[in-house]
Each structure stands twice: as structure tokens, then as C-alpha cells.
Design an enzyme around this catalytic site. Structure first.
Site, PDB file in Angstrom:
ATOM      1  N   CYS A 135       0.832  -1.218   0.000  1.00 37.29           N
ATOM      2  CA  CYS A 135       0.000   0.000   0.000  1.00 37.29           C
ATOM      3  C   CYS A 135       0.864   1.265   0.000  1.00 37.29           C
ATOM      4  O   CYS A 135       1.650   1.495   0.916  1.00 37.29           O
ATOM      5  CB  CYS A 135      -0.914  -0.035   1.218  1.00 37.29           C
ATOM      6  SG  CYS A 135      -1.641   1.556   1.650  1.00 37.29           S
TER       7      CYS A 135
ATOM      8  N   CYS B 295       0.268   3.557   2.952  1.00 40.76           N
ATOM      9  CA  CYS B 295       0.879   3.000   4.159  1.00 40.76           C
ATOM     10  C   CYS B 295       2.365   3.340   4.204  1.00 40.76           C
ATOM     11  O   CYS B 295       2.909   3.705   5.254  1.00 40.76           O
ATOM     12  CB  CYS B 295       0.692   1.486   4.205  1.00 40.76           C
ATOM     13  SG  CYS B 295      -1.031   0.940   4.109  1.00 40.76           S
TER      14      CYS B 295
ATOM     15  N   CYS C  11       3.237  13.105   1.250  1.00 41.06           N
ATOM     16  CA  CYS C  11       3.531  13.346  -0.171  1.00 41.06           C
ATOM     17  C   CYS C  11       4.954  12.915  -0.524  1.00 41.06           C
ATOM     18  O   CYS C  11       5.931  13.428   0.036  1.00 41.06           O
ATOM     19  CB  CYS C  11       3.329  14.836  -0.472  1.00 41.06           C
ATOM     20  SG  CYS C  11       4.105  15.426  -1.986  1.00 41.06           S
TER      21      CYS C  11
ATOM     22  N   CYS D 254       7.180  15.702  -1.866  1.00 38.40           N
ATOM     23  CA  CYS D 254       7.592  16.598  -0.776  1.00 38.40           C
ATOM     24  C   CYS D 254       8.783  16.006  -0.026  1.00 38.40           C
ATOM     25  O   CYS D 254       9.736  16.710   0.321  1.00 38.40           O
ATOM     26  CB  CYS D 254       6.438  16.832   0.195  1.00 38.40           C
ATOM     27  SG  CYS D 254       4.936  17.499  -0.564  1.00 38.40           S
TER      28      CYS D 254
END
Length: 352
Positions: free
Chosen positions: A48, A51, A167, A170
Site C-alpha cells: 500500500c 501506508c 507526499c 515533498c
């Protein structure tokens, strides 16, 4: 023999610990989530993406509660442990649930996904006072309390990264952006800042942030903000800020070879060295320019160098430059390094 068997069974039943987050499965879940303490559990899947993005923040949560006896921070691979996932109604990843002390019934957590968000929530529920351990950073962290104070200050040019903790882009930008902040840390009018716009959505929406990271520049004369559309490398940001702030920084925080130089006085410096018979008149002219210049400290140093040359001879710029170079090779404050760096640049105008 019984003691050995008991020890062996205890070892294989013990949870695997990644930092301070406890890995749970069907063999140990009920032993740990049994009502003895407050438990916060992430149900995740290894594949995931969300996750994976949450993982660093969740490790920070585990670290925050590492020495607090009454709280368990744990996670379950609910893709492998599907029975546990089904038991607690897990239908997507990551799913976060908490178990109050004295209860084995799960309740959904629907708050923010930053470490601060989760720690604040747990503190409120478990009556604890844990804090997220922040890594040292030069970037100014903005929030609701201080955003206007810094961004709307008309004496400052402010570059702001609007980011989200989960993100990926980021996260990739973080080390580069940190280098930018380090480069401009000695420029009080040129501020490098960031805002968690996922945790402070009202501010993000106010400035039209619709994706992460979004970077905006707030110059002294425009506090509505301007979109930054340049490159995302450290050098791109440094070039941009030097242009906008009128600074002369190089990566790491030093000054470039033009810092402190004044065109009109550069011409007079070279003329001073070439026309020894006219030095008195040139010195007087330089004094007038310096008295009216917007950077009096730098301008007056040209005058001082001319006076020293008349007193000590034409070798003064070379010997003084060498002396400053030796000082800069040792331990000096950032302010002194800037001052001596500018002086060396100015002295160089007398040796060409």
C-alpha cells in the site's frame, strides 16, 4: 527441560519491534491489546502506497511513546492477517483504530495523519504528555499561530513550501529545501519556510493550494504571494532567491565573489591604484560616494583601504587579504565570515 521449552515459546511469541512500533499478529494480538493500556493500531498492507507514506510519521509516534508505560503503538499486516482485519472491519489501507484502556473494542481514528496529529489525539485520550521528537532543521515551520507574523511581514521576502507529510514528492524535496534554508540562514530578510497544508487546510485553500508540494514566494511588496515555477534543485532556489532578495549566497551559506562590491567604487579603486599622483583627489571622491551610498559599511571600507594604502603602501591589499584568508580558515561566526568575505572581495578590486 520445561524451563527451556517455556523460554523458547516465549521468544517465538514475542512481537517483532521496528523502532518503537510493535508488530502484532493473530498469535499475540489479544495478549497486547487486552485492555491493560491504551492501544493505537495501524492495519496496513506492505504493498500500500499510502501506508508507505505514513510509515515515517508512524515511527515518530512510536518513538514519542517509547517511554510511556500506559500506551501501546502497534501495527498489523492486515493483508497477511486477514482474519484480524475482518474481525475489526478493515476494508482499506491504512486503517487506524484505537482501543481505550479497559476496553478491547476498537474505535475508528479519523484524524490527521501527521505524527503531531496522532500524538495529540492519543495524549487527549490517554491523558499523556508525549511529544514528537523533531529533527533539527533550518527551515522555518509555519502554522496558524505564526503564518501571518512571518509571511506578511513587509520587511521580509518569504519562500514557502506548502507540503503534505505523506507526499512522496515533498519528501524528495526535503533535503534540497533544507540546503536552501541553510544557505540563507544568515539573511534575516530572506526567509525559507514551509507549511503542512494538509494539516492546515484553511491556509492552503486561502492561497489556492491544490497539490503538493506547492511553492509560493511572498516578497516584501506583495503579500498575496506569487507562484514559484522554477526548478526544484537546490541551485535553482538559490539563484531565484539571490535575484529576488538582492543577496549573493552560494550553497552552504557563503558569499559569492561579487558580495559587497559597488560598481562606482570599483572604478575608483582601480583608478586609485593606477594613478598614484592623483590618490588624494580620488580618495576625496570616494568619500563623497560612500557618504551617500545605501550600503555605507561596504562603501566606507573602500575608503578605509585607500587610506591604509597611502599609510602602508600599495602591498596593503595583498597582505590584508592573506590575513583575512587565514582568519576565515579558523572558527569564526557567520556574521564575521560575511564581513570578512566582503572585505576580501573589495580588497581584490585594488589588486587587479
Amino acid at each position: 527441560m520445561q524451563t527451556f521449552v517455556a523460554l523458547f515459546l516465549a521468544v517465538i511469541a514475542s512481537p517483532t519491534i521496528a523502532s518503537n512500533v510493535v508488530d502484532l499478529d493473530k498469535s499475540n494480538f489479544d495478549n497486547y491489546v487486552n485492555g491493560d493500556k491504551f492501544a493505537f493500531v495501524e492495519f496496513y498492507a506492505p504493498w500500500c502506497g499510502h501506508c508507505k507514506n505514513l510509515a515515517p510519521a508512524y515511527e515518530e509516534v512510536g518513538d514519542a511513546f517509547a517511554n510511556i508505560e500506559g500506551v501501546l503503538i502497534a501495527k498489523v499486516d492486515a493483508d497477511s492477517e486477514r482474519d484480524l482485519g475482518s474481525r475489526f472491519g478493515v476494508s482499506g489501507f491504512p486503517t487506524l483504530k484505537y482501543f481505550s484502556k479497559g476496553s478491547t473494542s476498537a474505535e475508528d481514528y479519523s484524524g490527521g495523519r501527521t505524527a503531531d496529529d496522532i500524538v495529540t489525539f492519543i495524549n487527549g485520550k490517554a491523558s499523556t504528555a508525549a511529544r514528537v521528537k523533531k529533527a533539527a532543521t533550518t527551515v522555518l515551520d509555519l502554522d496558524t499561530a505564526n503564518f501571518d507574523k512571518f509571511v506578511k511581514d513587509s520587511s521580509k521576502n518569504v519562500l514557502v513550501e506548502f507540503y503534505a507529510p505523506w507526499c512522496g514528492h515533498c519528501k524528495a524535496l526535503t533535503p534540497k529545501y533544507e540546503k536552501v534554508a541553510q544557505t540563507f540562514k544568515n539573511e534575516p530578510e530572506c526567509v525559507v519556510a514551509r507549511l503542512d497544508a494538509d494539516g492546515h487546510r484553511d491556509i492552503g485553500e486561502k492561497y489556492g493550494v491544490s497539490g503538493f508540494p506547492t511553492i509560493k514566494f511572498f516578497p516584501k511588496d506583495n503579500k498575496d504571494g506569487e507562484d514559484y515555477s522554477g526548478g526544484r534543485e537546490t541551485s535553482d532556489f538559490i539563484t531565484f532567491l539571490n535575484d529576488k532578495c538582492g543577496t549573493h549566497r552560494v550553497e552552504g551559506g557563503g558569499l559569492d565573489s561579487s558580495a559587497g562590491l559597488i560598481d562606482e567604487l570599483n572604478v575608483l579603486a582601480q583608478k586609485f591604484m593606477a594613478e598614484e599622483e592623483n590618490r588624494a583627489a580620488i580618495l576625496e571622491e570616494a568619500g563623497k560616494v560612500a557618504s551617500e551610498h545605501s550600503s555605507p559599511k561596504d562603501a566606507n571600507y573602500y575608503v578605509k583601504v585607500m587610506e591604509k594604502i597611502r599609510e602602508k603602501g600599495s602591498d596593503f591589499p595583498t597582505t590584508e587579504s592573506a590575513r583575512l584568508e587565514k582568519i576565515l580558515g579558523g572558527a569564526v561566526s557567520a556574521n564575521k565570515a560575511d564581513e570578512f568575505g566582503k572585505r576580501k572581495n573589495i580588497l581584490g578590486q585594488f589588486t587587479v
